[in-house]
Design a protein around this motif. Structure first.
Motif, PDB file in Angstrom:
ATOM      1  N   ARG A   1       0.820  -1.224   0.000  1.00  0.00           N
ATOM      2  CA  ARG A   1       0.000   0.000   0.000  1.00  0.00           C
ATOM      3  C   ARG A   1       0.852   1.271   0.000  1.00  0.00           C
TER       4      ARG A   1
ATOM      5  N   ARG B   1      -5.878  -6.242  -3.265  1.00  0.00           N
ATOM      6  CA  ARG B   1      -7.113  -5.443  -3.298  1.00  0.00           C
ATOM      7  C   ARG B   1      -6.952  -4.159  -2.492  1.00  0.00           C
ATOM      8  N   ALA B   2      -6.335  -4.268  -1.328  1.00  0.00           N
ATOM      9  CA  ALA B   2      -6.143  -3.083  -0.483  1.00  0.00           C
ATOM     10  C   ALA B   2      -5.242  -2.068  -1.170  1.00  0.00           C
TER      11      ALA B   2
ATOM     12  N   HIS C   1      -4.794  -1.651  -4.434  1.00  0.00           N
ATOM     13  CA  HIS C   1      -5.516  -1.038  -5.550  1.00  0.00           C
ATOM     14  C   HIS C   1      -6.553  -0.038  -5.044  1.00  0.00           C
ATOM     15  N   GLU C   2      -7.245  -0.385  -3.993  1.00  0.00           N
ATOM     16  CA  GLU C   2      -8.235   0.538  -3.423  1.00  0.00           C
ATOM     17  C   GLU C   2      -7.565   1.800  -2.915  1.00  0.00           C
ATOM     18  N   GLY C   3      -6.302   1.698  -2.535  1.00  0.00           N
ATOM     19  CA  GLY C   3      -5.557   2.858  -2.068  1.00  0.00           C
ATOM     20  C   GLY C   3      -4.934   3.672  -3.191  1.00  0.00           C
ATOM     21  N   GLY C   4      -5.215   3.298  -4.436  1.00  0.00           N
ATOM     22  CA  GLY C   4      -4.718   4.072  -5.574  1.00  0.00           C
ATOM     23  C   GLY C   4      -3.388   3.627  -6.122  1.00  0.00           C
TER      24      GLY C   4
ATOM     25  N   LEU D   1      -9.804  -8.115  -9.348  1.00  0.00           N
ATOM     26  CA  LEU D   1      -9.439  -6.789  -9.835  1.00  0.00           C
ATOM     27  C   LEU D   1      -9.696  -6.610 -11.322  1.00  0.00           C
TER      28      LEU D   1
ATOM     29  N   ASN E   1      -4.230   4.143 -17.349  1.00  0.00           N
ATOM     30  CA  ASN E   1      -5.627   4.452 -17.101  1.00  0.00           C
ATOM     31  C   ASN E   1      -6.428   4.663 -18.371  1.00  0.00           C
TER      32      ASN E   1
END
Length: 352
Positions: free
Chosen positions: A66, A92-93, A95-98, A116, A343
């Motif tokens: 992270r 997952r954590a 990716h959720e954190g950017g 994901l 992106n």
């Protein structure tokens, strides 16, 4: 994108692990590069067995993912072994954190298992693409490209394509010169666009009998690809009606006669561009396209780059810097480079 996490777990491919280290490690022989901070992350304190009998103890725990700007997931040797739930949760954590996440080759299975890639495009080695699509139907698998990028998640095809993706990520974050410097140190080509097709022939199933009429038709067509073939003309060689010929041809090859013909013409164009100095117009005539203006859109749709760019990538040309230096086809205006931005919701796909 300076702090890079290399995620390792049981069964990681040693080659992919080594590629990540080669791209993002700091070397005295590569002056002028950003000061990368490569962190090998995994289950804290656990000795991880890599492929080929190698072992590695992670320097950092999974929570460090992270804190990274980018996490790279190597491929693994055995697809059927379940992943550690803690590894999937850590991804997952992150990716959720950017945090941007990239996978090499079969590493796409790990991202898919973590959920994901649902609803996103992805690729992997062409030999594994069918399995990825079967196991994870919510993933839009594109086996024809070298790498994909969407929503901060990246996947790549096999072996060399993983290097291509790593260099692309360096280029996107730090510029062409940084990527070229690393490529030069690795003695590899500094640029192949993500939309460029994996360099594999389209296999045709072997015929059960040596005198099969469809095999004879294909052989005759292949010997004269510059002929303006039609389904009627090919059916005539087989002494069949067009409908019967098309049905039997699709059953034997898995594709239609015209799609097969187009694929064979593009494959011949690739070989001529790689192996000869024929002008592109002459290549087009030899392959049955008539002129370069007709070859180009078909070639771009199937391969992902224009014929001249393809030739430069394989052979180099006077006035261009080939694989040993900064390449010609890196202009922002090129279609392939636009497809490969972080992106981006666009990826290249093959069309018949």
């Amino acid at each position: 994108m300076r702090t890079v996490g290399c995620l390792i777990f049981e069964g990681v491919r040693a080659f992919d692990y080594a590629v990540i280290g080669e791209v993002w490690s700091n070397r005295l022989t590569r002056p002028g590069l950003p000061a990368f901070d490569l962190r090998v992350c995994g289950p804290q304190g656990a000795r991880v067995r890599l492929g080929g009998g190698l072992e590695r103890v992670p320097d950092f725990g999974l929570e460090t993912l992270r804190e990274c700007d980018l996490v790279v997931v190597p491929g693994m040797e055995r697809l059927n072994e379940p992943r550690d739930p803690a590894v999937l949760a850590a991804l997952r954590a992150a990716h959720e954190g950017g945090v941007a996440i990239a996978s090499l080759c079969a590493g796409a299975f790990v991202l898919a298992e973590a959920g994901l890639l649902d609803g996103r495009t992805a690729t992997t080695h062409w030999a594994l693409a069918g399995e990825l699509a079967r196991r994870f139907p919510a993933v839009d698998v594109r086996p024809e490209v070298l790498f994909t990028g969407e929503g901060g998640l990246w996947t790549s095809a096999g072996v060399a394509a993983g290097i291509d993706l790593c260099l692309h990520l360096v280029r996107a974050a730090h510029g062409q010169q940084a990527a070229a410097t690393i490529a030069r140190a690795m003695v590899t080509a500094p640029f192949r666009a993500g939309g460029q097709a994996q360099f594999i022939p389209s296999p045709v199933p072997e015929d059960a009998g040596g005198d099969d009429v469809l095999a004879r038709v294909r052989a005759e067509v292949l010997a004269a690809l510059d002929t303006p073939w039609t389904v009627r003309g090919m059916a005539g060689l087989a002494l069949m009606s067009e409908r019967s010929f098309a049905r039997r041809f699709a059953g034997a090859t898995g594709t239609t006669p015209l799609r097969w013909l187009l694929e064979q013409r593009v494959l011949l164009a690739q070989r001529l561009l790689e192996e000869t100095d024929l002008p592109v117009d002459a290549v087009a005539v030899r392959c049955g396209f008539g002129a370069a203006v007709s070859l180009r859109p078909v070639f771009v749709a199937r391969v992902g780059v224009a014929p001249r760019e393809y030739r430069r990538a394989f052979r180099g040309r006077e006035g261009d810097q080939g694989p040993a230096g900064a390449p010609g086809p890196t202009r922002e205006a090129s279609p392939s480079s636009r497809l490969a931005r972080p992106n981006s919701n666009r990826v290249s796909r093959s069309r018949s």
